[in-house]
Design an enzyme around this catalytic site. Structure first.
Site, PDB file in Angstrom:
ATOM      1  N   ARG A 120      55.207 -16.998 -24.498  1.00 40.35           N
ATOM      2  CA  ARG A 120      54.809 -15.704 -25.213  1.00 40.35           C
ATOM      3  C   ARG A 120      54.009 -14.802 -24.092  1.00 40.35           C
ATOM      4  O   ARG A 120      53.518 -13.955 -24.654  1.00 40.35           O
ATOM      5  CB  ARG A 120      53.976 -15.830 -26.358  1.00 40.35           C
ATOM      6  CG  ARG A 120      54.752 -16.564 -27.487  1.00 40.35           C
ATOM      7  CD  ARG A 120      54.078 -16.564 -28.878  1.00 40.35           C
ATOM      8  NE  ARG A 120      55.259 -17.292 -29.508  1.00 40.35           N
ATOM      9  CZ  ARG A 120      54.721 -18.697 -29.772  1.00 40.35           C
ATOM     10  NH1 ARG A 120      53.627 -19.275 -29.239  1.00 40.35           N
ATOM     11  NH2 ARG A 120      55.464 -19.257 -30.894  1.00 40.35           N
ATOM     12  N   LYS A 142      58.782  -2.075 -17.540  1.00 38.55           N
ATOM     13  CA  LYS A 142      60.016  -2.342 -18.187  1.00 38.55           C
ATOM     14  C   LYS A 142      60.708  -3.514 -17.345  1.00 38.55           C
ATOM     15  O   LYS A 142      60.834  -3.549 -16.177  1.00 38.55           O
ATOM     16  CB  LYS A 142      61.133  -1.165 -17.923  1.00 38.55           C
ATOM     17  CG  LYS A 142      61.059  -0.095 -19.062  1.00 38.55           C
ATOM     18  CD  LYS A 142      62.169   0.795 -18.950  1.00 38.55           C
ATOM     19  CE  LYS A 142      62.211   1.746 -19.956  1.00 38.55           C
ATOM     20  NZ  LYS A 142      63.098   2.727 -19.641  1.00 38.55           N
ATOM     21  N   GLU A 184      65.860   8.707  -5.892  1.00 40.48           N
ATOM     22  CA  GLU A 184      65.208   8.388  -6.973  1.00 40.48           C
ATOM     23  C   GLU A 184      63.669   9.233  -6.566  1.00 40.48           C
ATOM     24  O   GLU A 184      62.764   9.492  -7.701  1.00 40.48           O
ATOM     25  CB  GLU A 184      64.743   7.007  -7.571  1.00 40.48           C
ATOM     26  CG  GLU A 184      65.921   6.121  -7.806  1.00 40.48           C
ATOM     27  CD  GLU A 184      66.262   6.254  -9.289  1.00 40.48           C
ATOM     28  OE1 GLU A 184      65.677   7.080 -10.018  1.00 40.48           O
ATOM     29  OE2 GLU A 184      67.110   5.739  -9.674  1.00 40.48           O
ATOM     30  N   LYS A 226      55.017   8.852 -11.835  1.00 42.54           N
ATOM     31  CA  LYS A 226      55.816   8.028 -12.920  1.00 42.54           C
ATOM     32  C   LYS A 226      54.223   7.489 -13.703  1.00 42.54           C
ATOM     33  O   LYS A 226      54.520   7.124 -14.995  1.00 42.54           O
ATOM     34  CB  LYS A 226      56.067   6.670 -12.300  1.00 42.54           C
ATOM     35  CG  LYS A 226      56.780   5.685 -13.346  1.00 42.54           C
ATOM     36  CD  LYS A 226      58.026   4.897 -12.792  1.00 42.54           C
ATOM     37  CE  LYS A 226      58.474   4.364 -14.140  1.00 42.54           C
ATOM     38  NZ  LYS A 226      59.521   3.029 -13.840  1.00 42.54           N
ATOM     39  N   GLU A 236      58.600   4.968 -24.267  1.00 40.64           N
ATOM     40  CA  GLU A 236      59.764   5.698 -23.999  1.00 40.64           C
ATOM     41  C   GLU A 236      60.175   6.475 -25.326  1.00 40.64           C
ATOM     42  O   GLU A 236      61.340   6.484 -25.673  1.00 40.64           O
ATOM     43  CB  GLU A 236      60.927   5.371 -23.335  1.00 40.64           C
ATOM     44  CG  GLU A 236      61.892   6.400 -23.021  1.00 40.64           C
ATOM     45  CD  GLU A 236      63.049   5.732 -21.760  1.00 40.64           C
ATOM     46  OE1 GLU A 236      62.515   5.062 -20.840  1.00 40.64           O
ATOM     47  OE2 GLU A 236      64.061   6.142 -22.098  1.00 40.64           O
ATOM     48  N   ARG A 240      58.543  10.144 -21.362  1.00 41.61           N
ATOM     49  CA  ARG A 240      59.136   9.119 -20.417  1.00 41.61           C
ATOM     50  C   ARG A 240      60.771   9.207 -20.301  1.00 41.61           C
ATOM     51  O   ARG A 240      61.089   8.799 -18.985  1.00 41.61           O
ATOM     52  CB  ARG A 240      58.645   7.685 -20.768  1.00 41.61           C
ATOM     53  CG  ARG A 240      59.025   6.704 -19.576  1.00 41.61           C
ATOM     54  CD  ARG A 240      58.351   5.305 -19.953  1.00 41.61           C
ATOM     55  NE  ARG A 240      58.935   4.273 -18.982  1.00 41.61           N
ATOM     56  CZ  ARG A 240      58.428   2.940 -18.783  1.00 41.61           C
ATOM     57  NH1 ARG A 240      57.441   2.733 -19.757  1.00 41.61           N
ATOM     58  NH2 ARG A 240      58.621   2.276 -17.903  1.00 41.61           N
ATOM     59  N   ASN A 244      64.700   9.512 -16.613  1.00 36.53           N
ATOM     60  CA  ASN A 244      66.395   9.470 -16.418  1.00 36.53           C
ATOM     61  C   ASN A 244      67.094  10.544 -16.204  1.00 36.53           C
ATOM     62  O   ASN A 244      68.325  10.700 -16.640  1.00 36.53           O
ATOM     63  CB  ASN A 244      66.871   8.896 -17.958  1.00 36.53           C
ATOM     64  CG  ASN A 244      66.480   7.559 -18.220  1.00 36.53           C
ATOM     65  OD1 ASN A 244      66.267   6.823 -17.556  1.00 36.53           O
ATOM     66  ND2 ASN A 244      65.755   7.443 -19.442  1.00 36.53           N
ATOM     67  N   HIS A 247      70.511  10.581 -14.744  1.00 37.50           N
ATOM     68  CA  HIS A 247      70.960   8.993 -15.123  1.00 37.50           C
ATOM     69  C   HIS A 247      72.267   8.812 -16.165  1.00 37.50           C
ATOM     70  O   HIS A 247      72.931   7.955 -16.212  1.00 37.50           O
ATOM     71  CB  HIS A 247      70.121   8.222 -15.428  1.00 37.50           C
ATOM     72  CG  HIS A 247      68.988   7.943 -14.289  1.00 37.50           C
ATOM     73  ND1 HIS A 247      68.312   8.516 -13.732  1.00 37.50           N
ATOM     74  CD2 HIS A 247      68.671   6.593 -13.904  1.00 37.50           C
ATOM     75  CE1 HIS A 247      67.573   7.907 -12.830  1.00 37.50           C
ATOM     76  NE2 HIS A 247      67.861   6.728 -13.094  1.00 37.50           N
ATOM     77  N   HIS A 251      75.078   6.938 -14.947  1.00 39.37           N
ATOM     78  CA  HIS A 251      75.749   5.532 -15.462  1.00 39.37           C
ATOM     79  C   HIS A 251      77.225   5.877 -15.660  1.00 39.37           C
ATOM     80  O   HIS A 251      77.896   4.667 -15.648  1.00 39.37           O
ATOM     81  CB  HIS A 251      75.208   5.202 -16.790  1.00 39.37           C
ATOM     82  CG  HIS A 251      73.633   4.730 -16.664  1.00 39.37           C
ATOM     83  ND1 HIS A 251      72.556   5.105 -17.399  1.00 39.37           N
ATOM     84  CD2 HIS A 251      73.053   3.965 -15.735  1.00 39.37           C
ATOM     85  CE1 HIS A 251      71.597   4.576 -17.087  1.00 39.37           C
ATOM     86  NE2 HIS A 251      71.848   3.904 -15.799  1.00 39.37           N
ATOM     87  N   HIS A 264      73.273   2.446  -7.358  1.00 34.95           N
ATOM     88  CA  HIS A 264      72.651   3.291  -8.322  1.00 34.95           C
ATOM     89  C   HIS A 264      72.172   4.528  -7.934  1.00 34.95           C
ATOM     90  O   HIS A 264      72.310   5.583  -8.579  1.00 34.95           O
ATOM     91  CB  HIS A 264      71.550   2.302  -9.151  1.00 34.95           C
ATOM     92  CG  HIS A 264      70.848   3.047 -10.221  1.00 34.95           C
ATOM     93  ND1 HIS A 264      71.459   3.590 -11.465  1.00 34.95           N
ATOM     94  CD2 HIS A 264      69.557   3.526 -10.338  1.00 34.95           C
ATOM     95  CE1 HIS A 264      70.656   4.012 -12.045  1.00 34.95           C
ATOM     96  NE2 HIS A 264      69.536   4.058 -11.364  1.00 34.95           N
TER      97      HIS A 264
END
Ligand SMILES: NC(=O)c1ccc[n+]([C@@H]2O[C@H](COP(=O)([O-])OP(=O)(O)OC[C@H]3O[C@@H](n4cnc5c(N)ncnc54)[C@H](O)[C@@H]3O)[C@@H](O)[C@H]2O)c1
Length: 363
Positions: A120, A142, A184, A226, A236, A240, A244, A247, A251, A264
């Site tokens: 956990r 993340k 980025e 960031k 998010e 936040r 993206n 993005h 994607h 990417h």
């Protein structure tokens, strides 16, 4: 010389150390590994390059186990995750053990997710070795893996205890990966830091040549930006999402071309330019600013258009499955200026269609 950025999340606050040659610095790791068992996750490419440099830094640990995974996004799976969980048990890692991720974003994401779930949750430390991982994936908590149905669909928020970004490790990175990471970095200037965008225009060549000072400055500044967004909105729910920028288009390009053809960051560069052009079409962004953005990516040999064989209809279809869709409405991150990104569903669909039609490479 190293610099430190603090991520101020109350009792989960943590430092990001940035500098050339710091991977072996025992004092940076001691607070997190002393008298504890360290379980290092790395991959077959990074292990022969950097394990020997990291080892002296772990001298205060009571034991060190190295777990090497195969290289590549296709191994960021539940299967690899299960192998890691079993290895943690086999090595008798207790709740006070610490997982150390040594590698790019793939290693960081999967090792972080393993640490989030094992018993956990155990501590973990990020040692990112790609530009993308140093400016983005290692910061913010993340973690996760891909499913056959999509990228990063299973995961957890689990903040590291510390990030050690040794910019000297980028010397062995494929230059194409450096350029992809650069996309980025530019993103942060466009979101809310116009001075950083100016700095990037002036220092792009030094940065892409991996000049130590330029790299440290850029990684620190990106992490500061960031950090501000993560602290304001850890899970998010709001600002936040600005991270993206580009993005949703990216994607669609990555899925439409089949993962692996475009890196990417390359898709992010083209996606940011499409978002800028659309913003210009809606008269939100001045033409000269749109050109500045495109010129900076061209200088870094990054793509600025979607591939010729991806029709606007297919792009729209792929964009409509984006995670930012709410109640059936597509939301996009657009620019009201350099350093002024906004998340909005209030855009002109004709402008989107026209941008996609005009924004393809020549067939
Ligand atoms: N968690 C987040 O917030 C977040 C944010 C952005 C991206 N990501 C994830 O990050 C991943 C992409 O990360 P990436 O771009 O670092 O890719 P990557 O981890 O696949 O690394 C790229 C390649 O470089 C190699 N490599 C790594 N360091 C090296 C070095 N110093 N020298 C030589 N080779 C080296 C790797 O083995 C790999 O082959 C994706 O899975 C993406 O989903 C996560």
């Amino acid at each position: 010389m190293s610099r430190t950025v603090e991520i101020d999340l109350g009792d989960r606050r943590y430092p990001i150390h940035v500098g050339a040659g710091i991977i072996g610095e025992r004092s940076l790791f001691a607070p997190h590994v002393s008298d504890r068992h360290a379980f290092v996750v790395t991959n077959e490419t990074v292990a022969p390059l950097y394990l020997d440099r990291l080892r002296p830094a772990l001298a205060d640990a009571s034991g060190v186990h190295i777990h090497v995974i195969a290289d590549g996004e296709r191994h960021k799976t539940l299967d690899t995750f299960a192998v890691l969980q079993n290895a943690l048990v086999t090595q008798r890692i207790a709740r006070d053990g610490v997982v150390i991720a040594l590698g790019g974003g793939v290693v960081g994401d999967i090792a972080g997710f393993a640490a989030a779930c094992y018993q956990r949750g155990v501590d973990f430390v990020q040692v990112p070795t790609t530009l993308l991982a140093q400016v983005d994936s290692s910061v913010g908590g993340k973690t996760g893996v891909n499913l056959p149905g999509g990228k990063n669909l299973v995961g957890a928020f689990h903040q590291p205890r510390c990030v050690v970004s040794d910019t000297a490790t980028l010397a062995t990175l494929d230059p194409r990966e450096v350029r992809a990471g650069f996309a980025e970095v530019v993103k942060y200037g466009l979101i809310d830091d116009p001075d950083f965008f100016d700095w990037l225009e002036a220092n792009a060549a030094a940065l892409l040549d991996l000049d130590d000072d330029a790299l440290t400055t850029a990684v620190v500044r990106a992490c500061e930006r960031k950090a501000a967004l993560v602290v304001a909105d850890e899970r998010e729910a709001g600002v936040r999402a600005l991270l993206n920028l580009g993005h949703t288009f990216a994607h669609a390009i990555e899925t439409g071309t089949g993962y692996g053809e475009w890196l990417h960051g390359e898709a992010v560069a083209a996606g940011i330019v499409l978002a800028a052009r659309m913003s210009h079409r809606m008269e939100w962004l001045a033409g000269q600013d749109c050109e500045r953005i495109e010129r900076l990516f061209v200088r870094a040999s990054l793509p600025v258009r979607a591939p010729a064989d991806l029709s606007p209809e297919r792009m729209l279809e792929l964009m409509s499955v984006d995670k930012k869709v709410r109640r059936g409405r597509l939301r996009l991150i657009l620019l009201r200026g350099i350093g002024e990104a906004v998340l909005t569903s209030e855009f002109d669909p004709n402008a989107l269609q026209a941008t996609l039609e005009a924004g393809r490479e020549a067939a």
